[in-house]
Motif scaffolding. Structure first.
Motif, short mmCIF file in Angstrom:
data_model
loop_
_atom_site.label_atom_id
_atom_site.label_comp_id
_atom_site.label_asym_id
_atom_site.label_seq_id
_atom_site.Cartn_x
_atom_site.Cartn_y
_atom_site.Cartn_z
N ASN A 1 21.46 3.55 28.43
CA ASN A 1 21.77 2.81 29.62
C ASN A 1 23.12 2.90 30.06
O ASN A 1 24.10 2.30 29.78
N ALA A 2 23.35 4.14 30.83
CA ALA A 2 24.71 4.30 31.30
C ALA A 2 25.47 3.41 31.86
O ALA A 2 24.85 2.87 32.68
N PHE B 1 21.76 15.50 37.67
CA PHE B 1 21.07 14.67 36.75
C PHE B 1 22.14 13.54 36.27
O PHE B 1 21.73 12.40 36.03
N LEU B 2 23.65 13.75 36.19
CA LEU B 2 24.43 12.70 35.38
C LEU B 2 24.55 11.61 36.74
O LEU B 2 24.47 10.36 36.24
N TRP C 1 21.16 9.80 36.74
CA TRP C 1 21.06 8.93 35.61
C TRP C 1 22.01 7.64 35.71
O TRP C 1 21.52 6.36 35.37
N LYS C 2 23.21 7.82 36.13
CA LYS C 2 23.95 6.70 36.64
C LYS C 2 23.64 5.72 37.39
O LYS C 2 23.62 4.50 37.17
#
Lengths: 504, 161
Positions: B160-161, B98-99, B102-103
């Motif tokens: 907005n990573a 997930f991380l 997202w990134k």
């Protein structure tokens, strides 16, 4: 120095805003749900909600946090009474008598006693906070760097001695926490330390993402790892059994017998709460055990004693005012929640200690008043909803886990709109899980990370002022007394262990 | 995991942590034990030196103690425990994916990427915990909507990573 009536009046007038009352009740509502759900603790709730409150006005934000914290501790007793599972560690002794009362068809009375005596404990300890915080803060005016260094050392030593049975592991984690707090710019010389060229590390490791990770995803990981489906099935069956709850309020005669014990317990719990690391669980066990010793009917304890339940309820909420006193006057957290609150105050640009009673006196009065209002709010809500509170329990743990995982990510990111904080949170979650599995107490690590900077900067500042003479730590009376306490705190477990071996 | 291994391994890890910080301090000339500016006053390396050495010593003590206490166990391994461990690893793996997702996707799709990732993570986690498809879908939709309404619209936070 002291908080004048004009400051109190100004502080209280701001609390009359509808938004403050709204956030307070919202906090109480969320806290009640968190406390009543096994698997969710007050610390986890505060850790997740704190970043969200940064988007509010500070008074609104603290209204929510105070409501949540006070209500979560009280609501932990609901599950202890209805399904024999403490909702928070502080509710452990409430299950001894509360569940027995429920099985006797007196569940309503047990829930009522829980609300009333949690309120009593909370109010008495908050009154102690209001009465004693200012004199303690006034005493600290004479403190300089040597005293603050020793104070941080004392806080850490207490945490190591009290928080877990394993002093060696506690000590290692306490030191590791301080070591990690040295990451970033050196507080005296401004030299970069262990930043590895990463600008995100210049200000050090953010404390709140660490707390979110350890008490959020870290706790979820541990709960998944230790999941016992057989036990879960038993709890589901217990929830289905809707025994008659009966009346909620105790009679005047019952109250007459319980109030004196409730008052004494609340005062003792306040003192226990003021000791770093001695939280609601320790207070509840000590107070319940001693109340049993001095009771006219000790044989009833553990078998449905109203007195035992009242003592337990007053003991766990009674620590909150004590913990807040230490936190606000000395900057030393009494438990994990107050550690997060220190981080929260720092984010608002406030420093716990003497400045809370001078520069930020108005906000301090508001925090104290919010503690009182939070107790009143959960008393009203608790008594009004006692009979429907059992419904809250019908939420399965996986439902909570799925929400906590995402909320931790959102909370960590929302602090500074920074992905790096999310990574810190995730790393802390893994560490938190490993600490639990390997039986390392997390308290010393958290306190080390929080107090490390205070410890280092004050020690070095004191040495700069004394031209490098370490005698400054023993020639100043308060510093010397604190040093003796630190030595005793470290030596006591060793002497005790040696004595135990000798007796064997 | 027997205590013999666990305490000894934990002790070794502590020693490794202490050694890492000790080497990092020793190799950085700015982190001196005593400050070069004033006599006898600790420098930037004072605390790291002392703390890392203490951690190495205490880690060593933990290793020794672990080797002496061979009879205790941290975890009683049962079939349920092993299954739990697998689910826990899959949960962690899901969060890691997930991380990363997202990134990677945020620069192209902004906040929408985060919302999509939350939705997918919720579906994944709910299925991992053996919830029904109906429950999973309702939960994922409601929860994603909650995050969007509270954090995006309410607090104006853009992920907005």
């Amino acid at each position: 120095m002291g908080i004048g009536l004009d400051v109190w009046a100004a502080g209280l007038s701001e609390l009359m805003r509808p938004s403050v009352i709204l956030f307070l009740f919202l906090g109480v509502l969320i806290g009640t749900m968190i406390g009543a759900l096994p698997g969710l603790s007050a610390t986890m709730g505060i850790a997740i909600m704190t970043p969200i409150t940064f988007w509010f006005d500070p008074t609104d934000g603290f209204a929510m946090l105070m409501g949540l914290w006070n209500a979560a501790i009280f609501a932990g007793g609901i599950t202890a009474i209805l399904i024999n599972t403490p909702g928070t560690p502080a509710s452990i002794t409430q299950s001894f008598d509360g569940y027995a009362l429920y099985k006797q068809g007196k569940g309503g009375l047990a829930l009522g006693i829980n609300v009333i005596f949690s309120f009593m404990g909370g109010i008495i300890s908050t009154l102690a906070l209001i009465l004693f915080a200012t004199p303690i803060a006034r005493f600290t005016v004479t403190f300089n760097s040597a005293e603050y260094f020793m104070l941080a050392g004392f806080g850490l030593s207490m945490m190591v001695a009290v928080s877990g049975g394993d002093v060696l592991k506690g000590l290692i984690l306490g030191l590791a926490g301080i070591l990690l707090s040295t990451i970033g710019l050196d507080p005296i010389l401004g030299v970069k330390r262990f930043t590895f060229g990463n600008v995100n590390l210049l200000a050090g490791i953010s404390f709140i993402p660490v707390m979110i990770g350890m008490f959020g995803i870290g706790e979820v990981m541990y709960q998944i790892f230790t999941r016992n489906k057989e036990q879960e099935a038993k709890e589901i069956e217990a929830r289905k059994v809707n025994l008659a709850l009966g009346k909620v309020l105790p009679t005047k005669k019952e109250m007459k017998g319980l109030v004196p014990r409730g008052v004494v317990t609340s005062l003792v719990a306040t003192i226990i709460g003021a000791i770093p690391a001695a939280g609601g669980d320790i207070s509840a066990v000590i107070c319940w055990g001693n109340a049993k010793k001095f009771s006219k009917h000790p044989e009833e304890y553990g078998k449905g004693s109203i007195e035992g339940l009242a003592v337990s309820s007053a003991a766990n909420n009674g620590v909150l005012g004590g913990a807040m006193t230490t936190m606000m006057t000395l900057g030393i957290p009494g438990d994990a929640v107050t550690a997060i609150l220190i981080g929260s105050l720092t984010m608002y640009g406030m420093q716990p200690g003497i400045k809370m009673f001078t520069e930020n006196a108005k906000f301090t009065t508001q925090i104290m008043a919010l503690m009182v209002l939070a107790n009143v709010a959960f008393l009203i809500l608790g008594l009004a909803t006692a009979k429907v509170s059992a419904k809250v329990l019908n939420v399965a743990q996986p439902t909570v886990w799925c929400a906590v995982c995402v909320l931790c990510v959102v909370g960590a990111y929302a602090l500074n709109n920074n992905f790096f904080d999310v990574l810190v949170m995730f790393a802390a979650a893994i560490l938190g899980f490993l600490f639990k599995v390997l039986e390392f107490p997390t308290g010393p690590f958290i306190l080390g990370l929080l107090l490390g900077s205070m410890l280092e900067s004050n020690m070095r500042r004191a040495l700069v002022m004394s031209n490098g003479s370490y005698a400054t730590f023993v020639t100043r009376p308060v510093s010397c007394v604190l040093l003796i306490f630190v030595v005793i705190t470290f030596l006591y477990p060793i002497v005790k262990s040696l004595k135990g071996k000798k007796n064997k | 995991m027997k205590k013999l291994k666990a305490d000894a391994i934990a002790g070794l890890l502590c020693m490794a942590l202490g050694a890492f910080f000790l080497i990092m301090t020793a190799t950085n000339h700015q982190l001196s034990f005593i400050a070069t500016t004033s006599d006898g006053v600790p420098g930037g390396g004072f605390f790291p030196y002392i703390l890392s050495v203490l951690i190495i010593i205490m880690g060593g003590a933990l290793v020794v103690r672990g080797l002496r206490q061979a009879d205790k166990q941290y975890v009683q391994w049962t079939p349920e425990n092993k299954k739990n461990l697998k689910i826990m690893f899959l949960t962690v793996a899901g969060i890691v994916v997930f991380l990363i997702a997202w990134k990677i996707t945020a620069p192209y799709f902004g906040n929408n990427a985060f919302m999509a990732c939350v939705f997918l993570l919720e579906i994944y986690l709910n299925k991992l915990f053996e919830r029904s498809w109906k429950f999973t879908l309702i939960y994922a939709v409601v929860f994603t909507l909650f995050i969007y309404l509270v954090f995006n619209l309410g607090f104006s936070i853009l992920f907005n990573a």
